[in-house]
Write a protein that holds these residues in place. Structure first.
Motif, PDB file in Angstrom:
ATOM      1  N   LYS A  15       1.055  -0.995   0.104  1.00 24.59           N
ATOM      2  CA  LYS A  15      -0.058  -0.116   0.259  1.00 24.59           C
ATOM      3  C   LYS A  15       0.738   1.337  -0.213  1.00 24.59           C
ATOM      4  CE  LYS A  15      -3.776  -1.560   1.667  1.00 24.59           C
ATOM      5  NZ  LYS A  15      -5.200  -0.804   2.715  1.00 24.59           N
ATOM      6  N   ALA A  16       0.612   2.061  -0.469  1.00 18.97           N
ATOM      7  CA  ALA A  16       1.455   3.691  -0.529  1.00 18.97           C
ATOM      8  C   ALA A  16       0.325   4.614  -0.931  1.00 18.97           C
ATOM      9  CB  ALA A  16       1.725   3.621  -1.897  1.00 18.97           C
ATOM     10  N   ARG A  17       0.896   6.231  -0.124  1.00 20.44           N
ATOM     11  CA  ARG A  17       0.360   7.065  -0.190  1.00 20.44           C
ATOM     12  C   ARG A  17       0.566   7.888  -1.548  1.00 20.44           C
ATOM     13  NH1 ARG A  17      -4.540   9.356   0.591  1.00 20.44           N
ATOM     14  NH2 ARG A  17      -4.363  11.828   0.950  1.00 20.44           N
ATOM     15  N   VAL A  18      -0.090   8.472  -2.360  1.00 19.40           N
ATOM     16  CA  VAL A  18       0.373   8.475  -3.256  1.00 19.40           C
ATOM     17  C   VAL A  18       0.090  10.397  -3.613  1.00 19.40           C
ATOM     18  CG1 VAL A  18       0.715   8.095  -6.220  1.00 19.40           C
ATOM     19  CG2 VAL A  18       1.036   6.567  -4.544  1.00 19.40           C
ATOM     20  N   THR A  19       1.172  11.155  -4.055  1.00 20.52           N
ATOM     21  CA  THR A  19       0.385  12.668  -4.589  1.00 20.52           C
ATOM     22  C   THR A  19       0.920  12.755  -6.143  1.00 20.52           C
ATOM     23  OG1 THR A  19       1.283  13.379  -2.638  1.00 20.52           O
ATOM     24  CG2 THR A  19       0.856  15.246  -4.117  1.00 20.52           C
ATOM     25  N   LEU A  20      -0.377  13.126  -6.898  1.00 25.38           N
ATOM     26  CA  LEU A  20      -0.094  12.987  -8.541  1.00 25.38           C
ATOM     27  C   LEU A  20       0.395  13.965  -8.390  1.00 25.38           C
ATOM     28  CD1 LEU A  20      -3.284  10.891  -8.748  1.00 25.38           C
ATOM     29  CD2 LEU A  20      -0.681  10.389  -9.764  1.00 25.38           C
ATOM     30  N   LEU A  21       0.849  14.347  -9.334  1.00 23.73           N
ATOM     31  CA  LEU A  21       1.908  15.244  -9.938  1.00 23.73           C
ATOM     32  C   LEU A  21       0.410  16.520 -10.678  1.00 23.73           C
ATOM     33  CD1 LEU A  21       4.921  14.457 -11.448  1.00 23.73           C
ATOM     34  CD2 LEU A  21       4.629  16.270  -9.141  1.00 23.73           C
ATOM     35  N   PRO A  22       0.278  17.718 -10.994  1.00 19.15           N
ATOM     36  CA  PRO A  22      -0.494  18.716 -11.613  1.00 19.15           C
ATOM     37  C   PRO A  22      -0.494  18.403 -12.937  1.00 19.15           C
ATOM     38  CG  PRO A  22       1.321  19.596 -10.155  1.00 19.15           C
ATOM     39  CD  PRO A  22       1.047  18.436  -9.536  1.00 19.15           C
ATOM     40  N   ALA A  23      -1.259  18.886 -13.444  1.00 19.85           N
ATOM     41  CA  ALA A  23      -1.573  18.266 -15.859  1.00 19.85           C
ATOM     42  C   ALA A  23       0.127  19.298 -15.617  1.00 19.85           C
ATOM     43  CB  ALA A  23      -2.668  18.454 -16.324  1.00 19.85           C
ATOM     44  N   GLU A  24       0.259  20.592 -15.388  1.00 23.12           N
ATOM     45  CA  GLU A  24       1.168  21.215 -15.552  1.00 23.12           C
ATOM     46  C   GLU A  24       2.644  20.620 -15.853  1.00 23.12           C
ATOM     47  OE1 GLU A  24      -0.115  22.716 -12.839  1.00 23.12           O
ATOM     48  OE2 GLU A  24      -1.837  22.413 -14.070  1.00 23.12           O
ATOM     49  N   LYS A  25       2.588  19.415 -14.680  1.00 20.09           N
ATOM     50  CA  LYS A  25       4.263  19.006 -14.323  1.00 20.09           C
ATOM     51  C   LYS A  25       4.645  17.603 -14.671  1.00 20.09           C
ATOM     52  CE  LYS A  25       5.064  22.035  -9.931  1.00 20.09           C
ATOM     53  NZ  LYS A  25       5.813  21.565  -8.540  1.00 20.09           N
ATOM     54  N   ALA A  57     -11.826   4.691  -4.424  1.00 19.66           N
ATOM     55  CA  ALA A  57     -12.388   5.482  -5.454  1.00 19.66           C
ATOM     56  C   ALA A  57     -12.415   4.751  -6.800  1.00 19.66           C
ATOM     57  CB  ALA A  57     -11.662   6.894  -5.457  1.00 19.66           C
ATOM     58  N   ASP A  58     -12.515   4.719  -7.911  1.00 20.26           N
ATOM     59  CA  ASP A  58     -12.429   4.519  -9.082  1.00 20.26           C
ATOM     60  C   ASP A  58     -11.037   5.293  -9.914  1.00 20.26           C
ATOM     61  OD1 ASP A  58     -14.432   2.124  -8.874  1.00 20.26           O
ATOM     62  OD2 ASP A  58     -15.726   4.247  -9.658  1.00 20.26           O
ATOM     63  N   SER A  59     -10.932   6.673  -9.371  1.00 21.80           N
ATOM     64  CA  SER A  59     -10.004   7.192 -10.349  1.00 21.80           C
ATOM     65  C   SER A  59      -9.399   8.269  -9.479  1.00 21.80           C
ATOM     66  CB  SER A  59      -9.845   7.573 -12.043  1.00 21.80           C
ATOM     67  OG  SER A  59     -11.400   8.326 -12.011  1.00 21.80           O
ATOM     68  N   ALA A  60      -8.130   8.990  -9.825  1.00 19.56           N
ATOM     69  CA  ALA A  60      -7.761   9.982  -9.698  1.00 19.56           C
ATOM     70  C   ALA A  60      -6.848  10.921 -10.410  1.00 19.56           C
ATOM     71  CB  ALA A  60      -6.410   9.238  -8.010  1.00 19.56           C
ATOM     72  N   ALA A  61      -7.200  11.740 -10.120  1.00 20.60           N
ATOM     73  CA  ALA A  61      -7.240  13.374 -10.856  1.00 20.60           C
ATOM     74  C   ALA A  61      -4.997  14.249 -10.425  1.00 20.60           C
ATOM     75  CB  ALA A  61      -8.318  14.273 -10.907  1.00 20.60           C
ATOM     76  N   PRO A  62      -5.519  14.094 -11.993  1.00 20.29           N
ATOM     77  CA  PRO A  62      -3.706  14.792 -11.369  1.00 20.29           C
ATOM     78  C   PRO A  62      -3.819  16.422 -10.510  1.00 20.29           C
ATOM     79  CG  PRO A  62      -4.254  14.654 -13.742  1.00 20.29           C
ATOM     80  CD  PRO A  62      -5.194  14.484 -12.624  1.00 20.29           C
ATOM     81  N   GLY A  63      -2.576  16.315  -9.410  1.00 19.19           N
ATOM     82  CA  GLY A  63      -2.717  17.211  -8.723  1.00 19.19           C
ATOM     83  C   GLY A  63      -3.484  16.600  -7.017  1.00 19.19           C
ATOM     84  N   THR A  64      -4.500  14.909  -7.014  1.00 18.71           N
ATOM     85  CA  THR A  64      -4.688  15.358  -5.579  1.00 18.71           C
ATOM     86  C   THR A  64      -4.033  13.877  -5.774  1.00 18.71           C
ATOM     87  OG1 THR A  64      -5.879  13.223  -7.319  1.00 18.71           O
ATOM     88  CG2 THR A  64      -6.851  15.096  -6.810  1.00 18.71           C
ATOM     89  N   GLU A  65      -4.190  13.521  -4.149  1.00 16.89           N
ATOM     90  CA  GLU A  65      -3.294  12.565  -2.922  1.00 16.89           C
ATOM     91  C   GLU A  65      -4.598  11.351  -3.175  1.00 16.89           C
ATOM     92  OE1 GLU A  65      -2.430  13.787   0.678  1.00 16.89           O
ATOM     93  OE2 GLU A  65      -1.034  14.714  -0.493  1.00 16.89           O
TER      94      GLU A  65
END
Length: 117
Positions: A15-25, A57-65
């Motif tokens: 298991k992991a905690r992930v911060t997705l990069l924003p779309a600009e990055k 959740a089913d998905s995770a958007a850029p810029g979210t944890e």
């Protein structure tokens, strides 16, 4: 292919905690979804293919944890990389899309069992 493909049934999990990069990055505008096969990089030349499951959740958007379960089908070379607190980078098409930290090592737990099947 699905989460129940035979290749992934005996995978090593974490298991992991992930911060997705924003779309600009990251250059990625669409969300990631459960079932996506992606690379976890534990160092410049240390990449391991994994399949993700997004918890709650089913998905995770850029810029979210988000909380992920990672399933590694080819455990050779993983060694202690799944130790709690280990940092990694998620790569999609060799581009970084998120930064993560291992929160729990779930070795030798069947993905079917994790799915409640």
């Amino acid at each position: 292919m699905s989460l129940t493909d035979s290749l992934w049934l005996d995978a090593i999990h974490a298991k992991a905690r992930v911060t997705l990069l924003p779309a600009e990055k990251s250059g990625r505008r669409e969300p990631i979804s459960s079932g996506l096969r992606i690379h976890a990089s534990f160092g410049r030349k240390d990449q391991h293919l994994c399949q993700i499951r997004i918890e709650g959740a089913d998905s995770a958007a850029p810029g979210t944890e988000c909380e992920l379960t990672l399933a590694f089908a080819a455990p050779k070379g993983l060694g202690n990389r799944l130790a709690v607190g280990t940092d990694f980078v998620l790569l999609f098409d060799q581009r970084p899309i998120g930064n993560g930290k291992i929160t729990e090592d779930l070795r030798k737990i069947s993905f079917l069992k994790r799915l409640g099947l």
